[in-house]
Scaffold this motif. Structure first.
Motif, short mmCIF file in Angstrom:
data_model
loop_
_atom_site.label_atom_id
_atom_site.label_comp_id
_atom_site.label_asym_id
_atom_site.label_seq_id
_atom_site.Cartn_x
_atom_site.Cartn_y
_atom_site.Cartn_z
N SER A 168 56.92 86.37 36.88
CA SER A 168 56.69 86.65 35.47
C SER A 168 55.57 87.65 35.31
CB SER A 168 56.36 85.36 34.73
OG SER A 168 55.17 84.83 35.25
N ASN B 9 47.76 85.50 40.27
CA ASN B 9 47.76 84.11 39.86
C ASN B 9 47.83 84.01 38.35
OD1 ASN B 9 47.59 82.79 42.34
ND2 ASN B 9 45.39 83.14 42.44
N ARG C 289 53.13 88.12 38.48
CA ARG C 289 52.59 86.88 39.03
C ARG C 289 53.44 86.45 40.20
NH1 ARG C 289 52.69 84.90 33.57
NH2 ARG C 289 50.90 85.80 32.52
N THR C 290 52.93 85.48 40.94
CA THR C 290 53.65 85.07 42.15
C THR C 290 55.00 84.44 41.85
OG1 THR C 290 52.10 83.24 42.07
CG2 THR C 290 51.78 84.84 43.80
N ASP C 291 55.26 84.06 40.57
CA ASP C 291 56.59 83.53 40.23
C ASP C 291 57.50 84.58 39.61
OD1 ASP C 291 55.26 83.84 37.92
OD2 ASP C 291 55.79 81.90 37.05
N LYS D 198 63.05 85.70 47.78
CA LYS D 198 61.85 84.95 47.41
C LYS D 198 60.86 85.89 46.72
CE LYS D 198 61.50 82.03 51.32
NZ LYS D 198 60.66 81.96 52.47
N THR D 199 60.20 85.41 45.70
CA THR D 199 59.34 86.31 44.93
C THR D 199 58.18 86.84 45.77
OG1 THR D 199 58.29 84.36 44.09
CG2 THR D 199 59.78 85.52 42.61
N GLN D 200 57.62 86.00 46.66
CA GLN D 200 56.44 86.51 47.37
C GLN D 200 56.77 87.66 48.31
OE1 GLN D 200 57.28 83.20 47.28
NE2 GLN D 200 56.55 82.16 49.09
N ARG E 3 59.91 88.36 32.55
CA ARG E 3 60.08 87.90 33.92
C ARG E 3 61.06 88.82 34.63
NH1 ARG E 3 60.07 82.93 36.78
NH2 ARG E 3 59.22 81.85 35.00
#
Lengths: 951, 240
Positions: free
Chosen positions: B82, A95, B78-80, B56-58, B49
């Motif tokens: 980056s 997160n 991170r989940t996005d 999808k990133t996840q 990044r």
């Protein structure tokens, strides 16, 4: 594309330090674990497998200090309070991550307000900071008052908008600072006399409505302080509650705060002795004893919904006296649930824990409680034992899974051939015996053939029988009883020694753990050396392995002798070792029971042998003149060679001093004793032969400079003959530093280092050749080798750093060699040695083409096709073990580190095995077609001849 | 080559696992960080990044890590997609995003003592060459890793293109087809061919080797068979 079917990967996390069950969804299957090996992972509670895993840096910078969980987020404090990280536990993504101000970490807690948890507070030695859970941004940071005298140790919050920081001036008073959650303003600050207290976290908990409850170390009384009123500490003698602490035991308190936005429970545990717990309740400022648990091994609280239960693990036999518990492990402890409010035992909540008799004692108990349909509380328990095993158990005692986390830290390993089956042994025995006459030999031959036929029919019958059953029911379970060597000796027993002192025997085919044995009194910083004294080849003598365990501080060692196939301790009593051990060596001499002789050199340079029978001592006396060994003392930079005298004393014959103020010895590598070299030389382009310098006594000594400045640092490599101490070659790499990884085999040494000048990793290879003719082609003697070898060297750039390196090994050494390189990215690269050949020419000539030399290119490539583990990455590879198999083309490989990965490699492809998709149909149809074609053409030819004859 | 048996005169067995030197290799797993930097110097943050187009990133971030200079500094995604690697002192580093499934190109990041950042292409051979890359880093996956080599499949074209097969098939074709294509009844052509044959066989008195061999082996048996069934266009041409 068929992936290799002999791949086996097992992923581990390490010894669990913090663990939380994911409770925000009722049906969640996750348990979060943060471990001492700096790993944060989510395990599936149904199967014990990993959902995801994050491996941080090793060492203190990746150390996990605290784990807090709220909803879908898990907050970690990492690196002694340097970083604060929040993980999304469903996906396993980050997160946010924030850097905290410097200062050593003390404590952390979640802070709630009005039943909502939105912040996390981190207490450091000199400051407290509060961060938003949603994005990690800092809400406020405040310096703590009077930090030079007060030692702040704990932070507490119960959801009323205030944060309590508790500090102590040892043996004087408690300091309490209350901060407002909104802006970090100090609301109250006061100190309370407490001359008996020096550590808050060890002796105090907050119970009920903000009541700080402490127990003094002498175990005489409780002290209670209301954090909201803060008047004075009230003392309650333990005797008034009819409690008594075991002599010499420091009492411990255990409380439970199910929700950080609410107050903790008013019930708490007091541990009075190693196996004695007391459940207490705080009621209107009065402590009341609720229930006494003795004997009890472990206790734990768990909450589900609004209900909180206490789980207590106790030995099954309630009348076991205390001394018996200490002496022997309770084999079947029982967990029971008790209602926290009443202390009453809940019905039908007994859970039997089946302890492994070869394992350690239970150390921690984690309980996952859940509400059943009838609103009663059900639970599952995760038990951690001192040998780092995690066992997840369901009522009434069914083990759902077991994780042997000790395997995350394998120190050394060996592969042992499996024993022959009875029939195989019978056949082998036929060849071993001396001739007893023609007739009996023939009879024996016939009988063994008969046995074989019988076994074959049995096998066919089994195949037929299995074919009728549905496929799912056919299981090839490997147990110790049916272990036997396969046709090509591809299946072996992997004996693994872990840092925790637990030994494992793992079947290399299925990866199943066949035996485990926990050694109880292994010092925490022990060094291990595993040796195979007797292989399985000497039936009926059992195979025998010896493990030398040495305390790194004192140098004192112990020997553990065991059977590597069954894991049982051997009947042979190893000698006691009263002196520190400097060196151990295995000799190829055998005693009358075919056990190889192990020599141990102590710090008085006296040699003792194990086994030390008369036979062995006699053999040693005969051989003494030709037994040499060497010792390395890296602190003094001294390498010395010794010779054995007939009276088992030693004599120094050479010494090389490497000045320790300039450079230090980092590693010394000899050749592997079981290595075979097939060809003595290399055929050149002009058909002459360049002979290899194959000195079995050669040592590669790697040194690093003590000066680490990037202009002046260097690494050195010395090739020394271990018998005479003669320096064969010396090479220095300037502007380079370690860590240096070395592989020494045949006539070459490959090493890898970091070039500080060009900031890249470089490989260098040294090859030694005798020249165009051999000096003495029948025997190699270190003492009689007048010509110095020719030395060739070349260096290459490698585009990655490496974790470890090893060379493949095959039965006869015919197969070309590959280097197996563990990369930090998790891949294991199989790099052909051909690319690291100092004879790679810069200009291609006719002759070099004839020799199949690859033209020189400065950069070695990492091709993912060469990864032997494909996408099955292995973390933190610490060592790679290679062993030959019965097939010349095949080398068995085990990589160990955090994970264990086992596979087979074929450096020259499978030249002695048909491919698994070999087209039998095609070859047989071609054969038949040719056969018929010849028949037909023969017939036609006959007809033609006949016709011609008529003409 | 001769098969030699090596009997080492000196039996020495040199395993030094328990000597002090070994302890060193155990302890020193990582290189000392303080070569070019002071231990209390400023620490910086490398940001960027990673992008896998179309995924999808996840689906991949949980298996990914950012490695700076081997495993010296480690960052997570991170989940996005980056990432930020904290606590890096000034210096020059190779930053890599590693996942088991996708391939990312490494980038070299230079950090000055004042904290200025620069990203450039990694070139291990010409280490001082600068080809600028964007900073904060934008690392795009160049596709999935190819771990497997395509297995050789059996096909007719492969079979026919095999040099051994070509060597066998082509002469056969010539033997069968050439007499049909070239009209041997044409006298001019015959003359030409005879000439060329004579060129090939400069000494007509010397017996042909193959003929000699056939005579030698089938000498006792009837020679009529050997003569007729022996291959080749030459005897046939001569007979006519």
């Amino acid at each position: 594309m068929i992936a290799d079917l002999f791949i086996l990967r097992q992923q581990y996390v390490g010894k669990v330090r913090f663990s939380h069950f994911d409770t925000h969804v009722q049906s969640s299957k996750k348990v979060l674990v943060a471990t001492e090996r700096n790993v944060f992972a989510a395990l599936n509670t149904r199967t014990g497998e990993l959902f995801w895993r994050h491996v941080d840096k090793t060492g203190s910078e990746g150390n996990i200090d605290a784990l807090l969980q709220h909803g879908q987020d898990a907050v970690l404090v990492v690196g002694n309070g340097r970083l604060l990280r929040s993980w999304e536990i469903n996906v396993g993504g980050l997160n946010w991550e924030v850097v905290l101000d410097s200062g050593s970490f003390q404590s952390a807690c979640l802070v709630g307000q009005q039943d909502m948890v939105k912040h996390v507070a981190v207490l450091k030695k000199t400051a407290i900071s509060v961060h938003y859970l949603s994005n990690g941004h800092q809400k406020w940071i405040e310096n703590l008052p009077e930090t030079e005298t007060v030692d702040y140790q704990a932070v507490y919050s119960d959801g009323n908008g205030e944060v309590y920081v508790l500090g102590v001036v040892p043996h004087s008073h408690i300091a309490i600072v209350v901060y407002s959650m909104e802006d970090g303003e100090i609301i109250k600050q006061m100190s309370v006399e407490a001359p008996w207290l020096y550590n808050i976290q060890a002796s105090c908990v907050v119970v009920g409505q903000g009541m700080l409850t402490c127990v003094d170390s002498a175990g005489v009384s409780f002290y209670m302080l209301d954090l909201h009123l803060q008047l004075q500490m009230t003392q309650v003698p333990l005797q008034s509650l009819a409690l008594e602490v075991d002599p010499g035991f420091h009492p411990v308190l255990l409380s439970h705060q199910p929700n950080p936005a609410r107050q903790p429970l008013s019930e708490f545990f007091l541990q009075l002795g190693p196996d004695h717990y007391q459940l207490l309740q705080l009621n209107n400022g009065q402590i009341a004893a609720m229930r006494d648990f003795k004997p009890a091994l472990l206790v734990s609280f768990a909450t589900t919904g609004e209900k909180t239960v206490a789980a207590v693990m106790s030995p099954k036999n309630k009348t076991v006296s205390k001394c018996e518990i200490e002496r022997s492990l309770p084999s079947r402890p029982v967990v029971n649930l008790f209602s926290a409010e009443t202390g009453r035992r809940l019905l039908d909540t007994t859970l039997i824990v089946n302890m492994d008799p070869n394992g350690g004692k239970p150390e921690k108990l984690y309980v996952q409680a859940f509400l059943k349909k009838d609103d009663s509380v059900g639970y599952r328990a995760m038990v951690q034992t001192e040998d780092h095993t995690l066992t997840f158990i369901q009522q009434p005692g069914r083990v759902m899974w077991t994780r042997e986390e000790a395997l995350s830290d394998v120190v050394t390993m060996e592969m042992v051939d499996l024993p022959l089956t009875g029939t195989q042994a019978e056949l082998e025995g036929e060849f071993g015996k001396k001739a007893d006459g023609l007739m009996s030999m023939v009879m024996k031959r016939l009988s063994s053939q008969l046995i074989l036929l019988q076994a074959w029919i049995g096998h066919l019958w089994k195949l037929f029988y299995d074919a009728r059953k549905p496929r799912s029911q056919v299981k090839n379970d490997v147990t110790i009883e049916n272990l036997s060597r396969d046709e090509f000796n591809l299946q072996k027993m992997m004996v693994m020694v872990t840092a925790s002192g637990k030994l494992f025997g793992i079947d290399s085919k299925t990866g199943g753990i066949l035996w485990r044995h926990y050694l109880h009194n292994v010092p925490p910083n022990a060094a291990f050396k595993l040796m195979v004294q007797r292989t399985t080849a000497h039936f009926p003598h059992p195979p025998q392995c010896t493990l030398l365990i040495k305390d790194k501080d004192t140098g004192l060692g112990t020997l553990h002798v065991f059977n590597p196939i069954f894991g049982k301790k051997s009947h042979v009593t190893p000698p006691a070792l009263p002196q520190p051990i400097l060196q151990s060596l295995m000799l190829p001499l055998m005693d009358q029971d075919y056990a190889k002789v192990l020599l141990l050199v102590d710090d008085q340079y006296k040699v003792s042998a194990f086994p030390s029978t008369k036979n062995v001592l006699q053999q040693l006396q005969e051989m003494a003149a030709s037994i040499f060994f060497y010792l390395v003392d890296s602190s003094q930079g001294r390498l010395s060679g010794y010779r054995l005298r007939t009276d088992l004393s030693t004599e120094q014959i050479w010494e090389v001093i490497i000045p320790p103020e300039v450079q230090k010895i980092v590693s010394v590598k000899g050749k592997r004793p079981n290595e075979h070299v097939h060809s003595q030389g290399r055929v050149m382009g002009d058909r002459s032969v360049l002979y290899k310098y194959l000195n079995p006594n050669l040592l590669a000594v790697v040194t690093e400079s003590t000066d680490l400045h990037q202009e002046r640092s260097f690494i050195g490599i010395l090739l020394i003959d271990g018998v005479t101490g003669r320096i064969i070659h010396e090479a220095i790499q300037r502007k380079a530093r370690g860590p240096v990884h070395v592989v020494h085999s045949e006539n070459w040494v490959v090493y890898e280092y970091w070039s500080t000048k060009s900031r890249r990793n470089e490989f260098s290879v040294i090859e030694l050749y005798e020249g165009m003719e051999l000096y003495n082609s029948t025997v190699f003697s270190s003492l009689d080798r007048p010509h110095a070898p020719q030395v060739l060297q070349q260096s290459y750039i490698f585009p990655s750093s490496i974790s470890t390196m090893e060379a493949t090994l095959t039965e006869k050494g015919i197969t070309s060699r590959h280097l197996l390189i563990g990369l930090p990215s998790g891949g294991i690269l199989s790099l052909p040695k051909m690319f690291l050949d100092p004879r790679r020419p810069e200009i291609v000539s006719e002759q070099s083409r004839e020799e199949n030399l690859i033209p020189y290119a400065p950069e070695l490539l990492i091709r993912t096709e060469w990864f032997i583990n494909y996408n099955q990455t292995v973390s933190r590879v610490r060592g790679i073990y290679t062993a030959p198999s019965g097939l010349e083309s095949t080398c068995l490989v085990v990589a160990y580190g955090l994970d264990i990965y086992q596979t087979r490699v074929y450096p020259s492809k499978q030249f002695d095995v048909l491919k698994d998709d070999y087209d039998y149909m095609l070859i047989s149809s071609v054969l038949f077609a040719l056969f018929f074609a010849t028949m037909i053409s023969k017939r036609l030819a006959e007809v033609k001849l006949l016709n011609r004859a008529w003409r | 080559m001769l098969q030699r048996e090596r009997i080492p005169l000196q039996l020495i067995f040199l395993q030094a696992a328990l000597v002090v030197a070994w302890c060193f290799t155990d302890v020193e797993t990582g290189p000392g960080a303080g070569v070019s930097t002071q231990p209390n110097g400023d620490r910086f943050k490398i940001e960027g990044r990673a992008i896998v187009p179309g995924i999808k990133t996840q689906d991949w971030v949980s298996t990914a890590r950012v490695l700076v200079e081997g495993e010296e500094y480690v960052g997570f995604l991170r989940t996005d997609g980056s990432f930020a690697v904290n606590d890096v002192p000034s210096g020059s580093y190779v930053v890599e995003v590693v996942t088991p499934t996708y391939r990312f190109e490494p980038v070299r990041v230079d950090i000055t003592t004042k904290g200025k950042m620069r990203a450039r292409l990694v070139n291990y051979i010409k280490t001082s060459e600068v080809i600028r890359q964007p900073y904060p880093l934008q690392i795009r996956a160049s596709g999935p890793h190819s771990y497997f080599m395509k297995r050789e499949t059996w096909g007719w074209t492969d079979f026919l293109m095999n040099p051994m097969v070509m060597m066998m098939v082509l002469p056969l074709l010539i033997i069968v087809l050439l007499p049909k294509v070239v009209n041997t009844n044409d006298p001019e052509m015959r003359k030409e061919m005879e000439q060329s044959m004579n060129m090939l066989n400069p000494n007509p008195e010397l017996p042909d080797v193959s003929e000699l061999m056939t005579k030698l082996f089938s000498g006792s048996k009837g020679s009529s068979k050997a003569g007729s069934s022996s291959k080749g266009t030459r005897p046939a041409a001569k007979r006519r």
